[in-house]
Design a protein around this motif. Structure first.
Motif, PDB file in Angstrom:
ATOM      1  N   ASN A 107      54.988 -35.423  11.283  1.00  0.00           N
ATOM      2  CA  ASN A 107      53.934 -35.669  12.258  1.00  0.00           C
ATOM      3  C   ASN A 107      52.931 -36.716  11.763  1.00  0.00           C
ATOM      4  O   ASN A 107      51.724 -36.606  11.994  1.00  0.00           O
ATOM      5  CB  ASN A 107      53.228 -34.362  12.620  1.00  0.00           C
ATOM      6  CG  ASN A 107      52.589 -34.439  13.984  1.00  0.00           C
ATOM      7  OD1 ASN A 107      53.093 -35.104  14.873  1.00  0.00           O
ATOM      8  ND2 ASN A 107      51.470 -33.772  14.144  1.00  0.00           N
ATOM      9  N   VAL A 108      53.435 -37.745  11.083  1.00  0.00           N
ATOM     10  CA  VAL A 108      52.605 -38.813  10.530  1.00  0.00           C
ATOM     11  C   VAL A 108      52.274 -39.809  11.637  1.00  0.00           C
ATOM     12  O   VAL A 108      53.142 -40.194  12.429  1.00  0.00           O
ATOM     13  CB  VAL A 108      53.339 -39.517   9.366  1.00  0.00           C
ATOM     14  CG1 VAL A 108      52.570 -40.731   8.876  1.00  0.00           C
ATOM     15  CG2 VAL A 108      53.595 -38.524   8.235  1.00  0.00           C
ATOM     16  N   SER A 109      51.027 -40.245  11.684  1.00  0.00           N
ATOM     17  CA  SER A 109      50.592 -41.218  12.685  1.00  0.00           C
ATOM     18  C   SER A 109      51.451 -42.486  12.619  1.00  0.00           C
ATOM     19  O   SER A 109      51.774 -42.966  11.524  1.00  0.00           O
ATOM     20  CB  SER A 109      49.124 -41.587  12.452  1.00  0.00           C
ATOM     21  OG  SER A 109      48.770 -42.705  13.247  1.00  0.00           O
ATOM     22  N   ILE A 110      51.769 -43.036  13.782  1.00  0.00           N
ATOM     23  CA  ILE A 110      52.554 -44.275  13.811  1.00  0.00           C
ATOM     24  C   ILE A 110      51.737 -45.470  13.333  1.00  0.00           C
ATOM     25  O   ILE A 110      52.287 -46.524  13.060  1.00  0.00           O
ATOM     26  CB  ILE A 110      53.135 -44.551  15.218  1.00  0.00           C
ATOM     27  CG1 ILE A 110      52.012 -44.699  16.242  1.00  0.00           C
ATOM     28  CG2 ILE A 110      54.125 -43.472  15.615  1.00  0.00           C
ATOM     29  CD1 ILE A 110      52.468 -45.201  17.596  1.00  0.00           C
ATOM     30  N   ASN A 111      50.428 -45.309  13.214  1.00  0.00           N
ATOM     31  CA  ASN A 111      49.548 -46.387  12.754  1.00  0.00           C
ATOM     32  C   ASN A 111      49.018 -46.126  11.345  1.00  0.00           C
ATOM     33  O   ASN A 111      47.965 -46.637  10.980  1.00  0.00           O
ATOM     34  CB  ASN A 111      48.388 -46.566  13.734  1.00  0.00           C
ATOM     35  CG  ASN A 111      48.882 -47.017  15.089  1.00  0.00           C
ATOM     36  OD1 ASN A 111      49.672 -47.942  15.192  1.00  0.00           O
ATOM     37  ND2 ASN A 111      48.458 -46.340  16.131  1.00  0.00           N
ATOM     38  N   THR A 112      49.753 -45.368  10.563  1.00  0.00           N
ATOM     39  CA  THR A 112      49.297 -44.995   9.229  1.00  0.00           C
ATOM     40  C   THR A 112      49.308 -46.172   8.258  1.00  0.00           C
ATOM     41  O   THR A 112      50.069 -47.127   8.432  1.00  0.00           O
ATOM     42  CB  THR A 112      50.158 -43.839   8.669  1.00  0.00           C
ATOM     43  OG1 THR A 112      49.503 -43.272   7.561  1.00  0.00           O
ATOM     44  CG2 THR A 112      51.544 -44.325   8.249  1.00  0.00           C
TER      45      THR A 112
ATOM     46  N   LEU B 211      52.720 -53.799  13.244  1.00  0.00           N
ATOM     47  CA  LEU B 211      53.102 -53.332  14.580  1.00  0.00           C
ATOM     48  C   LEU B 211      53.254 -51.817  14.640  1.00  0.00           C
ATOM     49  O   LEU B 211      53.796 -51.278  15.607  1.00  0.00           O
ATOM     50  CB  LEU B 211      54.416 -54.000  15.016  1.00  0.00           C
ATOM     51  CG  LEU B 211      54.395 -55.530  15.075  1.00  0.00           C
ATOM     52  CD1 LEU B 211      55.763 -56.076  15.441  1.00  0.00           C
ATOM     53  CD2 LEU B 211      53.335 -56.019  16.042  1.00  0.00           C
ATOM     54  N   GLY B 212      52.769 -51.122  13.604  1.00  0.00           N
ATOM     55  CA  GLY B 212      52.912 -49.671  13.566  1.00  0.00           C
ATOM     56  C   GLY B 212      54.339 -49.286  13.227  1.00  0.00           C
ATOM     57  O   GLY B 212      55.154 -50.101  12.818  1.00  0.00           O
ATOM     58  N   LEU B 213      54.632 -48.013  13.413  1.00  0.00           N
ATOM     59  CA  LEU B 213      55.956 -47.468  13.114  1.00  0.00           C
ATOM     60  C   LEU B 213      56.524 -46.817  14.364  1.00  0.00           C
ATOM     61  O   LEU B 213      55.770 -46.385  15.236  1.00  0.00           O
ATOM     62  CB  LEU B 213      55.832 -46.416  11.999  1.00  0.00           C
ATOM     63  CG  LEU B 213      55.332 -46.937  10.657  1.00  0.00           C
ATOM     64  CD1 LEU B 213      54.974 -45.786   9.725  1.00  0.00           C
ATOM     65  CD2 LEU B 213      56.361 -47.849  10.022  1.00  0.00           C
ATOM     66  N   PRO B 214      57.846 -46.722  14.470  1.00  0.00           N
ATOM     67  CA  PRO B 214      58.423 -46.056  15.643  1.00  0.00           C
ATOM     68  C   PRO B 214      58.114 -44.560  15.637  1.00  0.00           C
ATOM     69  O   PRO B 214      58.028 -43.939  14.578  1.00  0.00           O
ATOM     70  CB  PRO B 214      59.923 -46.320  15.493  1.00  0.00           C
ATOM     71  CG  PRO B 214      60.137 -46.664  14.070  1.00  0.00           C
ATOM     72  CD  PRO B 214      58.852 -47.243  13.555  1.00  0.00           C
ATOM     73  N   GLU B 215      57.926 -44.008  16.815  1.00  0.00           N
ATOM     74  CA  GLU B 215      57.604 -42.580  16.920  1.00  0.00           C
ATOM     75  C   GLU B 215      58.833 -41.714  16.687  1.00  0.00           C
ATOM     76  O   GLU B 215      59.963 -42.154  16.857  1.00  0.00           O
ATOM     77  CB  GLU B 215      56.985 -42.272  18.282  1.00  0.00           C
ATOM     78  CG  GLU B 215      57.965 -42.397  19.432  1.00  0.00           C
ATOM     79  CD  GLU B 215      57.388 -41.923  20.745  1.00  0.00           C
ATOM     80  OE1 GLU B 215      56.743 -40.859  20.776  1.00  0.00           O
ATOM     81  OE2 GLU B 215      57.596 -42.625  21.743  1.00  0.00           O
TER      82      GLU B 215
ATOM     83  N   GLU C 223      55.021 -39.082  14.135  1.00  0.00           N
ATOM     84  CA  GLU C 223      54.633 -38.204  15.233  1.00  0.00           C
ATOM     85  C   GLU C 223      55.319 -38.566  16.541  1.00  0.00           C
ATOM     86  O   GLU C 223      55.857 -39.655  16.693  1.00  0.00           O
ATOM     87  CB  GLU C 223      53.114 -38.290  15.432  1.00  0.00           C
ATOM     88  CG  GLU C 223      52.678 -39.694  15.904  1.00  0.00           C
ATOM     89  CD  GLU C 223      51.185 -39.884  15.954  1.00  0.00           C
ATOM     90  OE1 GLU C 223      50.445 -38.893  16.028  1.00  0.00           O
ATOM     91  OE2 GLU C 223      50.745 -41.047  15.922  1.00  0.00           O
ATOM     92  N   ASN C 224      55.228 -37.651  17.496  1.00  0.00           N
ATOM     93  CA  ASN C 224      55.686 -37.881  18.858  1.00  0.00           C
ATOM     94  C   ASN C 224      54.456 -38.287  19.667  1.00  0.00           C
ATOM     95  O   ASN C 224      53.547 -37.487  19.855  1.00  0.00           O
ATOM     96  CB  ASN C 224      56.317 -36.612  19.434  1.00  0.00           C
ATOM     97  CG  ASN C 224      56.828 -36.802  20.846  1.00  0.00           C
ATOM     98  OD1 ASN C 224      56.750 -37.891  21.406  1.00  0.00           O
ATOM     99  ND2 ASN C 224      57.352 -35.742  21.424  1.00  0.00           N
ATOM    100  N   VAL C 225      54.422 -39.533  20.127  1.00  0.00           N
ATOM    101  CA  VAL C 225      53.248 -39.993  20.887  1.00  0.00           C
ATOM    102  C   VAL C 225      53.492 -39.994  22.391  1.00  0.00           C
ATOM    103  O   VAL C 225      52.600 -40.293  23.156  1.00  0.00           O
ATOM    104  CB  VAL C 225      52.788 -41.398  20.439  1.00  0.00           C
ATOM    105  CG1 VAL C 225      52.273 -41.356  19.028  1.00  0.00           C
ATOM    106  CG2 VAL C 225      53.891 -42.422  20.585  1.00  0.00           C
ATOM    107  N   THR C 226      54.677 -39.650  22.804  1.00  0.00           N
ATOM    108  CA  THR C 226      54.977 -39.599  24.229  1.00  0.00           C
ATOM    109  C   THR C 226      54.387 -38.324  24.811  1.00  0.00           C
ATOM    110  O   THR C 226      54.694 -37.227  24.371  1.00  0.00           O
ATOM    111  CB  THR C 226      56.491 -39.621  24.477  1.00  0.00           C
ATOM    112  OG1 THR C 226      57.054 -40.756  23.834  1.00  0.00           O
ATOM    113  CG2 THR C 226      56.797 -39.662  25.955  1.00  0.00           C
ATOM    114  N   THR C 227      53.531 -38.499  25.786  1.00  0.00           N
ATOM    115  CA  THR C 227      52.959 -37.341  26.475  1.00  0.00           C
ATOM    116  C   THR C 227      53.295 -37.447  27.958  1.00  0.00           C
ATOM    117  O   THR C 227      53.302 -38.533  28.533  1.00  0.00           O
ATOM    118  CB  THR C 227      51.430 -37.264  26.294  1.00  0.00           C
ATOM    119  OG1 THR C 227      50.854 -38.490  26.739  1.00  0.00           O
ATOM    120  CG2 THR C 227      51.064 -37.037  24.843  1.00  0.00           C
ATOM    121  N   ILE C 228      53.559 -36.339  28.529  1.00  0.00           N
ATOM    122  CA  ILE C 228      53.888 -36.309  29.961  1.00  0.00           C
ATOM    123  C   ILE C 228      52.590 -36.479  30.740  1.00  0.00           C
ATOM    124  O   ILE C 228      51.606 -35.746  30.506  1.00  0.00           O
ATOM    125  CB  ILE C 228      54.576 -34.985  30.328  1.00  0.00           C
ATOM    126  CG1 ILE C 228      55.863 -34.859  29.521  1.00  0.00           C
ATOM    127  CG2 ILE C 228      54.830 -34.887  31.812  1.00  0.00           C
ATOM    128  CD1 ILE C 228      56.525 -33.508  29.639  1.00  0.00           C
TER     129      ILE C 228
END
Length: 127
Positions: free
Chosen positions: A34-39, A81-85, A113-118
């Motif tokens: 659950n690591v931030s994609i912008n870490t 560019l961050g990291l893939p979720e 982490e999963n950054v996709t939210t419904i």
């Protein structure tokens, strides 16, 4: 064959004589989830190293995200560019020296982490 044995001997002697250790990840920790994609990736300093080269990929030793990016003597790197979720990310640090061969450290990994939210349902208020 003799050349190969000499190279391996030099490598092993270099590790012993310079006391090189492989740096551990400090942020995120190895095997973190659950690591931030912008870490910002941070690792331990290795005494005596001229600089570091970082590779980031989706498999051990991979370079599909960042391919051998020199970072000088800094012990941190933020992928622009961050990291893939929801992906297992592998970080490989290479120790750079002016007077001896580079030492490629074993890859360490973590999962983003999963950054996709419904999205919430919307309501029509006017036709």
């Amino acid at each position: 064959m003799r050349s190969l044995i000499l190279n391996i001997s030099f490598f092993l002697i270099s590790l012993v004589s310079f006391g090189q250790e492989f740096p551990s990840l400090l942020n995120p920790l190895a095997n973190a989830t659950n690591v931030s994609i912008n870490t910002t990736i941070i690792w331990e300093e290795v005494v005596g190293v001229t600089g570091y080269i970082i590779s980031i990929g989706t498999n051990s030793g991979g370079t599909d995200i960042i391919d051998e990016q020199p970072v000088g003597s800094d012990t941190s790197y933020t992928p622009p560019l961050g990291l893939p979720e929801l992906t297992q990310i592998y970080v490989t640090i290479t120790l750079f020296f002016f007077d001896q061969p580079n030492i490629v450290c074993p890859s360490q990994s973590f999962t983003t982490e999963n950054v996709t939210t419904i999205p919430a349902c919307s309501q029509l208020t006017s036709p």
